[in-house]
Design a protein around this motif. Structure first.
Motif, PDB file in Angstrom:
ATOM      1  N   PHE A 155       5.918   1.755   0.570  1.00 15.76           N
ATOM      2  CA  PHE A 155       4.758   0.664   0.310  1.00 15.76           C
ATOM      3  C   PHE A 155       5.199  -0.721   0.281  1.00 15.76           C
ATOM      4  O   PHE A 155       4.627  -1.358   0.758  1.00 15.76           O
ATOM      5  N   GLN A 156       6.348  -0.829  -0.422  1.00 17.87           N
ATOM      6  CA  GLN A 156       6.926  -2.261  -0.432  1.00 17.87           C
ATOM      7  C   GLN A 156       7.274  -2.741   0.941  1.00 17.87           C
ATOM      8  O   GLN A 156       7.058  -4.160   1.246  1.00 17.87           O
ATOM      9  N   GLN A 157       7.909  -1.915   1.933  1.00 17.98           N
ATOM     10  CA  GLN A 157       8.272  -2.253   3.141  1.00 17.98           C
ATOM     11  C   GLN A 157       6.928  -2.561   3.916  1.00 17.98           C
ATOM     12  O   GLN A 157       6.960  -3.712   4.660  1.00 17.98           O
ATOM     13  N   ILE A 158       5.769  -1.990   3.902  1.00 20.51           N
ATOM     14  CA  ILE A 158       4.522  -2.130   4.425  1.00 20.51           C
ATOM     15  C   ILE A 158       4.127  -3.617   4.049  1.00 20.51           C
ATOM     16  O   ILE A 158       3.672  -4.303   4.680  1.00 20.51           O
ATOM     17  N   ILE A 169       3.419   6.927   8.510  1.00 19.27           N
ATOM     18  CA  ILE A 169       3.485   7.337   7.137  1.00 19.27           C
ATOM     19  C   ILE A 169       2.111   7.919   6.473  1.00 19.27           C
ATOM     20  O   ILE A 169       1.198   8.013   7.310  1.00 19.27           O
ATOM     21  N   ASN A 170       2.131   8.245   5.352  1.00 21.18           N
ATOM     22  CA  ASN A 170       1.230   8.827   4.727  1.00 21.18           C
ATOM     23  C   ASN A 170      -0.056   7.712   4.575  1.00 21.18           C
ATOM     24  O   ASN A 170       0.629   6.754   4.082  1.00 21.18           O
ATOM     25  N   ALA A 198       0.582   3.542   2.826  1.00 24.11           N
ATOM     26  CA  ALA A 198       0.085   2.525   3.269  1.00 24.11           C
ATOM     27  C   ALA A 198      -0.888   2.036   2.197  1.00 24.11           C
ATOM     28  O   ALA A 198      -0.878   0.657   2.052  1.00 24.11           O
ATOM     29  N   ALA A 199      -1.669   2.651   1.825  1.00 30.49           N
ATOM     30  CA  ALA A 199      -2.656   2.154   0.865  1.00 30.49           C
ATOM     31  C   ALA A 199      -2.204   1.511  -0.469  1.00 30.49           C
ATOM     32  O   ALA A 199      -2.580   0.365  -0.919  1.00 30.49           O
ATOM     33  N   ASN A 200      -0.938   2.123  -0.838  1.00 27.27           N
ATOM     34  CA  ASN A 200      -0.308   1.411  -2.002  1.00 27.27           C
ATOM     35  C   ASN A 200       0.372   0.348  -1.480  1.00 27.27           C
ATOM     36  O   ASN A 200       0.372  -0.991  -2.310  1.00 27.27           O
ATOM     37  N   GLY A 201       0.695  -0.105  -0.090  1.00 30.94           N
ATOM     38  CA  GLY A 201       1.201  -1.388   0.187  1.00 30.94           C
ATOM     39  C   GLY A 201      -0.094  -2.457   0.132  1.00 30.94           C
ATOM     40  O   GLY A 201       0.066  -3.507  -0.325  1.00 30.94           O
ATOM     41  N   ILE A 202      -1.011  -1.988   0.816  1.00 28.02           N
ATOM     42  CA  ILE A 202      -2.107  -2.815   0.641  1.00 28.02           C
ATOM     43  C   ILE A 202      -2.746  -3.248  -0.741  1.00 28.02           C
ATOM     44  O   ILE A 202      -3.174  -4.303  -0.919  1.00 28.02           O
ATOM     45  N   ASN A 203      -2.876  -2.148  -1.626  1.00 29.43           N
ATOM     46  CA  ASN A 203      -3.006  -2.505  -2.942  1.00 29.43           C
ATOM     47  C   ASN A 203      -2.217  -3.524  -3.668  1.00 29.43           C
ATOM     48  O   ASN A 203      -2.509  -4.134  -4.619  1.00 29.43           O
ATOM     49  N   LYS A 204      -0.882  -3.161  -3.264  1.00 28.92           N
ATOM     50  CA  LYS A 204       0.044  -4.324  -4.156  1.00 28.92           C
ATOM     51  C   LYS A 204      -0.321  -5.734  -3.412  1.00 28.92           C
ATOM     52  O   LYS A 204      -0.429  -6.527  -4.524  1.00 28.92           O
TER      53      LYS A 204
END
Length: 119
Positions: free
Chosen positions: A8-11, A42-43, A47-53
């Protein structure tokens, strides 16, 4: 896409890079979680975790029913953050070592100019 950091950090960083280089302009739609998940295999939750960050950082915002968009000022905020990180990671240690070697700002400037001319 696996350098040991959480996906998620990489995204999030890939999207940040796109904002910085201008390929994802301010007030333009960002890729959806499903688009990111399909493209990077990826799951969607990852991806949502990356966006949420990025939302939490104030770089993206949601338009209900339309998607996520790059916030105004996102590029400038990212540049400032990355410049600070760069200074902490590279400039501060450089200055410490230069002092140990008896070098001043002019010595460093000459050294940088020499390296730049060789590049």
């Amino acid at each position: 896409m696996d350098d040991g950091r959480p996906l998620f950090q990489q995204i999030a960083e890939l999207i940040e890079d796109s904002i910085i280089d201008g390929s994802l302009g301010e007030e333009t739609r960002a890729p959806s979680t499903n688009e990111l998940a399909a493209f990077h295999r990826i799951n969607p939750a990852t991806a949502a975790n990356g966006i949420n960050k990025l939302v939490a950082d104030g770089l993206l915002y949601k338009k209900r029913g339309v998607g996520m968009f790059v916030a105004a000022g996102a590029r400038d905020a990212l540049l400032e953050r990355r410049r600070t990180t760069f200074a902490e990671a590279y400039i501060a240690p450089l200055l410490v070592e230069a002092r140990r070697l008896g070098m001043d700002a002019e010595d460093l400037k000459k050294m940088i100019d020499t390296w730049r001319d060789d590049a």
